[in-house]
Write a protein that holds these residues in place. Structure first.
Motif, PDB file in Angstrom:
ATOM      1  N   THR B 116       0.854  -1.193   0.000  1.00 18.69           N
ATOM      2  CA  THR B 116       0.000   0.000   0.000  1.00 18.69           C
ATOM      3  C   THR B 116       0.888   1.241   0.000  1.00 18.69           C
ATOM      4  O   THR B 116       1.806   1.344   0.824  1.00 18.69           O
ATOM      5  N   VAL B 117       0.613   2.160  -0.934  1.00 21.49           N
ATOM      6  CA  VAL B 117       1.415   3.385  -0.983  1.00 21.49           C
ATOM      7  C   VAL B 117       0.509   4.602  -0.830  1.00 21.49           C
ATOM      8  O   VAL B 117      -0.598   4.647  -1.366  1.00 21.49           O
ATOM      9  N   LEU B 118       0.995   5.572  -0.086  1.00 25.96           N
ATOM     10  CA  LEU B 118       0.314   6.850   0.081  1.00 25.96           C
ATOM     11  C   LEU B 118       1.155   7.868  -0.679  1.00 25.96           C
ATOM     12  O   LEU B 118       2.306   8.125  -0.309  1.00 25.96           O
ATOM     13  N   VAL B 119       0.595   8.412  -1.744  1.00 21.85           N
ATOM     14  CA  VAL B 119       1.385   9.251  -2.637  1.00 21.85           C
ATOM     15  C   VAL B 119       1.164  10.721  -2.285  1.00 21.85           C
ATOM     16  O   VAL B 119       0.014  11.190  -2.250  1.00 21.85           O
ATOM     17  N   THR B 120       2.258  11.422  -2.045  1.00 23.29           N
ATOM     18  CA  THR B 120       2.195  12.819  -1.585  1.00 23.29           C
ATOM     19  C   THR B 120       3.177  13.673  -2.381  1.00 23.29           C
ATOM     20  O   THR B 120       3.916  13.181  -3.214  1.00 23.29           O
ATOM     21  N   VAL B 144      -4.209   8.650  -1.562  1.00 21.04           N
ATOM     22  CA  VAL B 144      -3.631   9.984  -1.706  1.00 21.04           C
ATOM     23  C   VAL B 144      -4.198  10.887  -0.601  1.00 21.04           C
ATOM     24  O   VAL B 144      -5.405  11.151  -0.577  1.00 21.04           O
ATOM     25  N   PRO B 145      -3.336  11.313   0.329  1.00 23.53           N
ATOM     26  CA  PRO B 145      -3.800  12.273   1.350  1.00 23.53           C
ATOM     27  C   PRO B 145      -3.975  13.650   0.708  1.00 23.53           C
ATOM     28  O   PRO B 145      -2.996  14.275   0.295  1.00 23.53           O
ATOM     29  N   SER B 146      -5.224  14.101   0.644  1.00 24.00           N
ATOM     30  CA  SER B 146      -5.523  15.287  -0.160  1.00 24.00           C
ATOM     31  C   SER B 146      -4.882  16.559   0.388  1.00 24.00           C
ATOM     32  O   SER B 146      -4.685  17.525  -0.353  1.00 24.00           O
ATOM     33  N   ASP B 147      -4.531  16.567   1.671  1.00 23.83           N
ATOM     34  CA  ASP B 147      -3.911  17.765   2.243  1.00 23.83           C
ATOM     35  C   ASP B 147      -2.380  17.647   2.298  1.00 23.83           C
ATOM     36  O   ASP B 147      -1.716  18.512   2.875  1.00 23.83           O
ATOM     37  N   CYS B 148      -1.846  16.614   1.697  1.00 28.91           N
ATOM     38  CA  CYS B 148      -0.389  16.470   1.604  1.00 28.91           C
ATOM     39  C   CYS B 148       0.064  16.411   0.150  1.00 28.91           C
ATOM     40  O   CYS B 148       1.109  15.841  -0.165  1.00 28.91           O
ATOM     41  N   VAL B 149      -0.757  16.946  -0.728  1.00 28.80           N
ATOM     42  CA  VAL B 149      -0.352  17.114  -2.125  1.00 28.80           C
ATOM     43  C   VAL B 149      -0.481  18.589  -2.472  1.00 28.80           C
ATOM     44  O   VAL B 149      -1.353  19.287  -1.939  1.00 28.80           O
ATOM     45  N   THR B 170      -7.668   5.954  -3.580  1.00 24.48           N
ATOM     46  CA  THR B 170      -8.609   6.459  -2.581  1.00 24.48           C
ATOM     47  C   THR B 170      -8.067   7.797  -2.098  1.00 24.48           C
ATOM     48  O   THR B 170      -6.919   7.873  -1.645  1.00 24.48           O
ATOM     49  N   VAL B 171      -8.863   8.830  -2.255  1.00 20.73           N
ATOM     50  CA  VAL B 171      -8.440  10.169  -1.835  1.00 20.73           C
ATOM     51  C   VAL B 171      -9.128  10.493  -0.508  1.00 20.73           C
ATOM     52  O   VAL B 171     -10.352  10.392  -0.395  1.00 20.73           O
ATOM     53  N   ALA B 172      -8.337  10.844   0.489  1.00 20.15           N
ATOM     54  CA  ALA B 172      -8.884  11.176   1.820  1.00 20.15           C
ATOM     55  C   ALA B 172      -7.916  12.140   2.492  1.00 20.15           C
ATOM     56  O   ALA B 172      -6.742  12.214   2.114  1.00 20.15           O
ATOM     57  N   SER B 173      -8.387  12.854   3.492  1.00 23.46           N
ATOM     58  CA  SER B 173      -7.472  13.750   4.205  1.00 23.46           C
ATOM     59  C   SER B 173      -6.519  12.916   5.057  1.00 23.46           C
ATOM     60  O   SER B 173      -6.787  11.740   5.360  1.00 23.46           O
ATOM     61  N   SER B 174      -5.426  13.532   5.485  1.00 22.87           N
ATOM     62  CA  SER B 174      -4.462  12.795   6.308  1.00 22.87           C
ATOM     63  C   SER B 174      -5.107  12.358   7.621  1.00 22.87           C
ATOM     64  O   SER B 174      -4.842  11.252   8.118  1.00 22.87           O
ATOM     65  N   ASP B 175      -5.989  13.189   8.169  1.00 22.87           N
ATOM     66  CA  ASP B 175      -6.684  12.799   9.407  1.00 22.87           C
ATOM     67  C   ASP B 175      -7.564  11.574   9.168  1.00 22.87           C
ATOM     68  O   ASP B 175      -7.629  10.664  10.001  1.00 22.87           O
ATOM     69  N   GLU B 176      -8.260  11.569   8.042  1.00 25.11           N
ATOM     70  CA  GLU B 176      -9.125  10.420   7.730  1.00 25.11           C
ATOM     71  C   GLU B 176      -8.307   9.146   7.551  1.00 25.11           C
ATOM     72  O   GLU B 176      -8.725   8.053   7.956  1.00 25.11           O
TER      73      GLU B 176
END
Lengths: 342, 196
Positions: B116-120, B144-149, B170-176
Motif C-alpha cells: 500500500t502506498v500513500l502518494v504525496t 492519496v492524502p488530499s492535504d499532503c499534495v 482512494t483520496v482522503a485527508s491525512s486525518d481520515e
C-alpha cells in the motif's frame, strides 16, 4: 565494415558520411544487417521489374521521439508508415528506399537495432529495400537518427479513392485509437503508462489483403491509415472531399481503458491523436459484416468495429453522436502540439 | 497483510521554489504534511522520498531560460528539503515524472513487503498523478492524502485529485487516513472497475 569490426563502444563519426573508406564500411554493415530484404546492386539507381500498368508511389520522413520505444523503434515505423500508405490505396507494396540521417555519436549498436527492425518488418510486409542513402551530421544537428522511406506498390485491383465513397457507407476502424501516442508520451515524460499501453505500429498490408479476399471488388470504397491528426483528421478529410456529413457514434470508438485514463490526465482527446497501426475503412453497407469478420480474423484487426456512417446530408461536417442521441460537431484542430510521434 | 509506505514527490527547492505560487502552496501545506510524515514514522511506516534529478542528455528536460539545467545530481536545489527528511527515511532518485519509471523504487518496496502506498508531494497533476497511476498498474493499493499534495494552481490540484479518485486511488485527508488506520489497522483497497 562487417559486424565483427565494431564493438559496443563504436559510434557514428563524421567520416561515416564522407564517401571514403568508413562510408563503405558503414554501407557494408547496413547491407549485411538488412540481409535478404536488401535487393540493391550498389548502382546509382535501383533497376526493378514492374508488372501491370499502374504503380503507387509515396514517401514519408520519420523523426519519432524517442526513436526507441517499448515495442518498436523508428525503423519499424519507417517501414510500416510507407507500407501502409501504399496498401490503403489498394496497391501491393513491393519496394522501399531507405534514407538515413545519423547524428555523430549514435552508438553503432543502436543503428544495428534499427536496421534489424527494418529487416524484420520488411520481411513481414513482404517488401524489399532496393536502394538507400546515408548522411552524417554533427552533434546537435539532428536528434540521433532520422529516416526517410519512399515506396512503390503495384495495383492488382482498381485503386481505392475517396471519390468512391457513397452516402450510407459504413465507417469501420480496424482497432483501438490513441495507444501509440500514449505510449510515446509516457516514455518521453515517464508517465507510468508505457508498459500498459503499447504502440500499435504494424504493417497492415496483410490485414487489407485478408479483407480484399473476402468481399467483392468495390465493396471497400476507400481506406486511410489513421496517423498524424488522428481519426478526426481522417473524418474531416472525407467530409470535405465528399461534401457530406460523416457521423460517428462516440460510444463505439475503441479506446483501451488505460489509454482513456492517460488521455484524461493529459487533457487530450484520443480522436485527435496519432496512430501507426490503425485503419479507417469506408465500406458498402452490404459488405459491412464480412469486412468486420475479415478484420477480426487477423491479429491486427481483432478489435475492429463500425463507428459510424457517411450520411446523405450535403454538409461537410463531422458529427459525434452520444449515447443519448445528441449530436455535436467535431471541430478540426489547428494544431495538436504533439510533435514527433512518427 | 503488506506494509504501508508514504511516497513523497519532488520536495526539493528547485521544484518548490520554481514559482511563488508553489512556494506559497507548500508553506500552507507544510504543518499538516510534516505532522503526517512524523505520525507515519512513529507508527513504523516507511517514508520514501522520490528525488527528481535531471539528466544532462535528456532532450525533454525543461531548462532555465539561460540554458542552465536545474535539479542536477548533488546540487543544493536537488536535495530533499531538510524539514521533510528524517534519517530513517529512504531517498530514491528518479529522472522522470513517475517515481517508478526506470528507478529502483518498485524493487525496494517489494523487498520491504509494501503493498500500500500513500502518494504525496508536488505537483499533484504531474508527479503525484503519474506515480499513483504507475503504482496502481503495478498492483499497489494507492491512497492519496488530499492535504499532503501540492500544486501551484489549486484548480490543477483539485482536478488531479478528482482524476485520482475516479481512476486508481482512494483520496482522503491525512486525518481520515490516520483514523482509518486506527480503526481497521489497514487501508482498504479501492474496487476499481475500469480495467478488465
Amino acid at each position: 565494415m562487417d559486424r565483427s569490426k565494431y564493438d559496443n563502444s563504436s559510434e557514428i563519426v563524421l567520416d561515416h558520411g564522407s564517401g571514403a573508406q568508413l562510408s563503405h564500411e558503414l554501407v557494408s554493415l547496413i547491407v549485411e544487417t538488412l540481409g535478404d530484404v536488401y535487393l540493391g546492386e550498389m548502382e546509382d539507381s535501383a533497376m526493378l521489374p514492374i508488372e501491370g500498368g499502374r504503380i503507387a508511389m509515396t514517401t514519408d520522413s520519420f523523426v519519432v521521439d524517442p526513436p526507441f520505444f517499448g515495442n518498436g523503434d523508428i525503423g519499424k515505423i519507417a517501414v510500416c508508415g510507407t507500407v501502409n500508405d501504399l496498401a490503403v490505396v489498394g496497391s501491393k507494396p513491393l519496394y522501399l528506399t531507405l534514407g538515413m540521417i545519423l547524428e555523430t555519436g549514435l552508438p553503432m549498436e543502436r543503428l544495428v537495432r534499427v536496421l534489424t527492425s527494418i529487416r524484420e518488418t520488411a520481411r513481414e510486409a513482404g517488401v524489399r529495400i532496393v536502394c538507400g542513402d546515408t548522411k552524417v551530421v554533427r552533434k546537435g544537428e539532428a536528434d540521433r537518427i532520422y529516416l526517410n522511406t519512399a515506396g512503390v506498390g503495384v495495383f492488382e485491383r482498381e485503386p481505392l479513392r475517396m471519390g468512391r465513397v457513397r452516402p450510407g457507407d459504413r465507417v469501420i476502424l480496424s482497432g483501438p485509437i490513441g495507444n501509440h501516442t500514449v505510449h510515446l508520451l509516457s516514455i518521453r515524460e515517464g508517465l507510468g503508462f508505457e508498459q500498459r499501453v503499447l504502440s500499435d505500429c504494424a504493417p497492415l498490408n496483410g490485414l487489407l489483403e485478408t479483407v480484399f479476399g473476402r468481399v467483392e471488388e468495390g465493396m471497400v470504397r476507400s481506406v486511410r491509415d489513421v496517423t498524424r491528426g488522428g481519426l478526426a483528421a481522417v473524418l474531416h478529410e472525407y467530409a470535405d472531399a465528399l461534401g457530406h456529413t460523416v457521423r460517428v457514434d462516440q460510444e463505439t470508438l475503441p479506446i483501451q481503458p488505460e489509454t482513456a485514463m492517460a488521455m484524461d490526465m493529459l487533457g487530450i482527446d484520443p480522436i485527435h491523436t496519432a496512430n501507426e497501426g490503425c485503419l479507417c475503412l469506408f465500406v458498402a453497407p452490404a459488405a459491412e459484416e464480412r469486412v468486420l469478420a475479415a478484420l477480426r480474423s487477423h491479429r491486427y484487426g481483432n478489435r475492429a468495429v463500425t463507428i459510424g456512417e457517411v450520411t446523405g446530408r450535403a454538409d461537410p461536417l463531422v458529427l459525434l453522436r452520444d449515447r443519448a442521441g445528441r449530436e455535436s460537431v467535431l471541430e478540426e484542430l489547428r494544431g495538436a502540439e504533439l510533435p514527433r510521434l512518427c | 497483510m503488506g506494509k504501508i509506505a508514504v511516497l513523497t514527490n519532488d520536495l526539493q527547492s528547485d521544484v518548490v521554489d520554481k514559482t511563488p505560487e508553489r512556494t506559497a502552496a507548500i508553506a500552507e501545506a507544510r504543518p499538516r504534511f510534516l505532522g503526517f510524515l512524523a505520525e507515519m514514522r512513529r507508527r513504523g511506516h516507511g517514508i520514501y522520498h522520490l528525488q527528481l534529478v535531471n539528466l544532462p542528455d535528456d532532450p525533454n528536460v525543461e531548462r532555465e531560460p539561460d540554458g542552465t539545467l536545474p535539479l542536477q545530481r548533488g546540487s543544493r536545489g536537488a536535495a530533499i528539503i531538510e524539514d521533510f527528511l528524517d534519517p530513517s527515511d529512504t531517498v530514491v532518485e528518479k529522472n522522470k515524472d513517475s517515481g517508478f519509471y526506470e528507478t529502483e523504487l518498485h524493487d525496494r518496496l517489494q523487498n520491504d513487503g509494501v503493498d500500500t502506498v500513500l502518494v504525496t508531494g508536488l505537483q499533484t497533476q504531474i508527479c503525484v498523478q503519474t506515480t499513483a497511476a504507475d503504482a496502481f498498474f503495478r498492483g499497489y493499493n494507492v491512497w492519496v492524502p488530499s492535504d499532503c499534495v501540492v500544486s501551484g494552481n489549486p484548480e490543477d490540484r483539485d482536478r488531479a485529485l478528482e482524476w485520482l479518485g475516479g481512476y486508481c486511488a482512494t483520496v482522503a485527508s491525512s486525518d481520515e487516513i490516520l483514523a482509518a488506520l486506527d480503526q481497521h489497522g489497514e487501508l482498504a483497497r479501492k474496487v476499481v472497475k475500469i480495467l478488465p
